[in-house]
Design an enzyme around this catalytic site. Structure first.
Site, short mmCIF file in Angstrom:
data_model
loop_
_atom_site.label_atom_id
_atom_site.label_comp_id
_atom_site.label_asym_id
_atom_site.label_seq_id
_atom_site.Cartn_x
_atom_site.Cartn_y
_atom_site.Cartn_z
N THR A 13 0.82 -1.22 0.00
CA THR A 13 0.00 0.00 0.00
C THR A 13 0.85 1.26 0.00
O THR A 13 0.47 2.28 -0.58
CB THR A 13 -0.93 -0.01 1.24
OG1 THR A 13 -1.76 -1.15 1.15
CG2 THR A 13 -1.78 1.23 1.32
N ASP B 272 1.29 -6.54 -4.41
CA ASP B 272 0.53 -6.57 -3.17
C ASP B 272 1.12 -7.77 -2.42
O ASP B 272 1.32 -8.83 -3.01
CB ASP B 272 -0.95 -6.80 -3.49
CG ASP B 272 -1.82 -6.70 -2.25
OD1 ASP B 272 -2.70 -5.84 -2.23
OD2 ASP B 272 -1.61 -7.50 -1.31
N SER B 273 1.38 -7.63 -1.14
CA SER B 273 2.12 -8.70 -0.46
C SER B 273 1.35 -10.01 -0.41
O SER B 273 1.94 -11.07 -0.20
CB SER B 273 2.55 -8.26 0.94
OG SER B 273 1.44 -8.20 1.79
N SER B 274 0.04 -9.96 -0.64
CA SER B 274 -0.72 -11.22 -0.68
C SER B 274 -0.29 -12.07 -1.87
O SER B 274 -0.53 -13.28 -1.89
CB SER B 274 -2.22 -10.92 -0.82
OG SER B 274 -2.60 -10.04 0.20
N THR C 154 1.66 -4.89 3.98
CA THR C 154 1.54 -5.31 5.38
C THR C 154 0.95 -6.70 5.55
O THR C 154 1.18 -7.35 6.57
CB THR C 154 0.65 -4.31 6.16
OG1 THR C 154 -0.61 -4.24 5.51
CG2 THR C 154 1.28 -2.94 6.22
N ASP C 155 0.17 -7.16 4.54
CA ASP C 155 -0.60 -8.40 4.75
C ASP C 155 0.28 -9.60 5.07
O ASP C 155 -0.06 -10.41 5.92
CB ASP C 155 -1.47 -8.69 3.52
CG ASP C 155 -2.63 -7.71 3.42
OD1 ASP C 155 -2.91 -7.02 4.41
OD2 ASP C 155 -3.26 -7.64 2.34
N1 ASN Z 1 -2.79 -5.40 0.67
C1 ASN Z 1 -1.68 -4.59 1.06
C2 ASN Z 1 -0.41 -5.45 0.96
O1 ASN Z 1 -0.18 -6.26 1.80
C3 ASN Z 1 -1.90 -4.08 2.46
C4 ASN Z 1 -0.93 -3.00 2.91
O2 ASN Z 1 0.18 -2.91 2.46
N2 ASN Z 1 -1.32 -2.17 3.85
O3 ASN Z 1 0.30 -5.33 0.00
#
Ligand code: ASN
Length: 656
Positions: A80, A151-153, A183-184
């Site tokens: 993000t 996106d980390s997912s 963050t995920d």
């Molecule tokens: N979906 C985002 C990620 O993990 C969430 C984030 O970074 N806040 O890439």
């Protein structure tokens, strides 16, 4: 994934980006993945070179200056933090935008300083963090942007290996590393990197944000700049997460909120540092590698691992399917302090069979806080069928540790199981932890000074301990050093000149103490107020055994190539063979030249030091280097009337 430096177009990929279907261990070729755009300051990244070829000195025309600088490499993987809203009003990463935009943010990049330092209009020049009150060093940072940004997912173990390898390849050229990440799955990546980066001696911080850095309300700016400040100014040899004003041990973290800006917690370990008005690091919590070994990276991970969360009435078929081959390692997420339904013989038998097949099963609790313990019958049954206690490891840490441990092909199964129960990187609390006599000594002094608040006690400890440790080092008294440690002293603590006990031990040439400090995790990378590292102290005192010991622990020389060239020429003019040997042992290229282009070979030839010439020749790639006057070492030998040296250096003879 491929990568861009500072946002420039560059499709130099590793080709390791889509491993979803891969079940074999991941192994990346160790190669330089991208060209360094700090090359004005820093030489190109090395491949794995012989010690004589390894060097970490700056090239180019550095401007002489008083400001202390630190270099941080930023690896931007996505998340993000760098996202923007697209036409469908959803957040998506935007390639090549981050660096271009933050170059225009005066509170993240000091353009004026950058222009003075690197020249106007140098669009590829490193970014510079504005001056931060109270911090010793200006942070210069170089951003490597991965392609595609993720996106980390969407990240996989291949991406962990990619990041680990990039840190490894540029390790000697930077003081610290910041990874920008979604963050995920950030806690998984942080945990994995903590294991993959072995004998880490520098600060690695992973951060991201809940709101994009480009938005007016954002946590991205604070998280990013704080991570840069810490990575550039503090030696915390761990993989950490910075988020919401806290620095946390990466492998202890869990993402606890999808919308709070305080999104991460490390439930079983306090934060390593808090950022308020000042940066407050709790050095007693820092986990330090205690083996005398050089930093290296382990990229081989086994993807055949999984998380199995027990729930009431879980079916045997689900359980059996999960444990079936090719599964090699399972984190069993049990109830409470490590309990499973002990009345389910079918499940217990299944665990026993899998364990006998060689599957490593590690018992971790579903509770965010606390540890598994053998206190109930419902937990004891697991131990009896070969399930290993995971103590207070987070599921993220346990899973990535399994992938790492199983990927260590050289370890037999029993060693792997042993490693899963051992504290490798501060990821678990060993039940055998010693009770320290924390602060008795400081308490006594505090009482006599009528001090009582925790802040005053901390301050007193920070003042007293470095002086007392230095006294013990000066006396060569290992017992005293150990006693001070037991009283809560941080052996890596530094005095007002930022010098550590290791600086002093190296300067005094006490090999035994140096070894003892290294075994206690004292960092080889801390630079004092004059930018000197312990290795420089050992070179200045020509203690070859200490130099070799420090090098085996990952130490390397820092500083500009011209400055080192001057030192080499000075050694040659004194005829000091021992000093040249010290530099060579410390990994220096003996052919570095001083600002007038002269090398130690020129100077030794001029002064007629034949022994030095004999020593240096095998290490010189080019013996015909010309100085600013256009003269080679051979010319100097002729002018100094040293016939036998001229004979050795005569280009005509060499070509015969
Ligand atoms: N979906 C985002 C990620 O993990 C969430 C984030 O970074 N806040 O890439």
């Amino acid at each position: 994934m491929s990568s861009n430096e500072n946002g420039s177009a560059n499709a130099n990929g590793n080709g390791n980006g889509n491993g979803n279907e891969c079940s074999a261990p991941i192994s990346l070729p160790l190669k330089v993945s991208s060209q360094c755009s700090l090359e004005k300051v820093i030489p190109p990244s090395p491949t794995l070179q012989s010690p004589a070829m390894r060097r970490n000195v700056s090239e180019g025309n550095l401007i002489a200056q008083d400001v202390k600088e630190a270099r941080v490499r930023v690896i931007y993987t996505g998340g993000t933090i760098g996202m923007m809203r697209n036409d469908r009003n959803v957040l998506a990463p935007i390639p090549n935008a981050l660096v271009r935009i933050i170059r225009k943010y005066p509170n993240i990049h000091d353009e004026e300083y950058a222009e003075r330092r690197f020249g106007a209009g140098a669009s590829m020049a490193p970014l510079v963090l504005p001056y931060v009150q109270g911090e010793a060093r200006r942070v210069l940072y170089q951003v490597t942007e991965y392609t595609p940004l993720l996106d980390s997912s969407n990240m996989t173990m291949h991406d962990w290996a990619r990041i680990a390898n990039d840190i490894y390849q540029s390790y000697e050229f930077f003081d610290g590393f910041v990874v920008l990440h979604g963050t995920d799955t950030l806690s998984y990546t942080a945990s994995a990197l903590s294991f993959m980066l072995e004998n880490l001696g520098k600060t690695v911080i992973i951060t991201g944000s809940q709101l994009p850095i480009f938005e007016t309300r954002t946590d991205g700016k604070d998280n990013f700049t704080s991570a840069l400040i810490i990575a550039g100014n503090y030696v915390i040899p761990e993989v950490c997460i910075f988020f919401g004003n806290k620095l946390l041990r990466g492998n202890r973290t869990v993402k606890v909120s999808s919308n709070s800006l305080d999104a991460f917690n490390s439930p079983n370990v306090p934060p390593l540092a808090h950022i308020g008005i000042n940066v407050n690091v709790d050095y007693r919590l820092i986990f330090r590698p205690c083996s005398v070994e050089r930093f290296c990276v382990h990229l081989q991970l086994d993807e055949n691992v999984g998380l199995l969360r027990i729930f009431p009435s879980i079916s045997l078929s689900t359980f059996r399917a999960f444990l079936a081959p090719p599964m090699r390692g399972v984190v069993l997420q049990s109830f409470g302090s490590g309990n499973v339904p002990s009345n389910r013989k079918d499940l217990i038998d299944e665990l026993k069979t899998a364990s006998e097949r060689g599957v490593i099963i590690i018992n971790c609790t579903q509770c965010p806080n606390g540890s598994v313990a053998e206190i109930y019958h419902t937990g004891k049954v697991l131990f009896d069928v070969g399930v290993i206690p995971g103590y207070d490891m987070t599921p993220e840490a346990a899973l990535s540790k399994l992938a790492y441990v199983i990927g260590k092909e050289e370890w037999p199964l029993e060693v792997k199981k042993q490693m899963m129960q051992s504290n490798l990187r501060g990821e678990l609390t060993s039940t055998a932890a010693l009770k320290m006599e924390d602060y008795d000594l400081v308490d006594a002094v505090a009482r006599s000074l009528h001090l009582s608040s925790p802040q005053e006690l901390d301050q007193l400890g920070a003042t007293l301990f470095p002086a007392m440790i230095n006294a013990a080092v000066a006396e060569g008294d290992i017992k005293k050093i150990n006693n001070l440690k037991a009283y809560g002293a941080d052996l890596s603590g530094s005095n007002h000149d930022h010098r550590t006990a290791l600086h002093l031990a190296c300067q005094m040439g006490n090999l035994q103490i140096v070894r003892h400090l290294l075994h206690n995790g004292v960092s080889v990378h801390i630079r004092d107020r004059y930018d000197r590292t312990p290795l420089q102290e050992a070179v200045s005192t020509d203690n070859h055994e200490i130099i070799q010991l420090l090098i085996s622990c990952g130490a390397h020389l820092t500083g500009s190539s011209r400055a080192v060239g001057e030192q080499l020429c000075a050694a040659a003019s004194r005829g000091s063979l021992r000093r040249l040997q010290s530099y060579q042992l410390a990994g220096t290229d003996l052919s570095l030249s001083d600002p007038s282009g002269r090398t130690a070979l020129h100077v030794a030839a001029l002064h007629g030091f034949e022994e030095l010439i004999h020593y240096m020749l095998p290490y010189m790639e080019n013996t015909d280097k010309k100085d600013m006057l256009g003269l080679t070492a051979y010319d100097y030998a002729l002018r100094g009337s040293h016939a036998s040296i001229a004979d050795l250096l005569n280009p005509a003879k060499k070509n015969e």
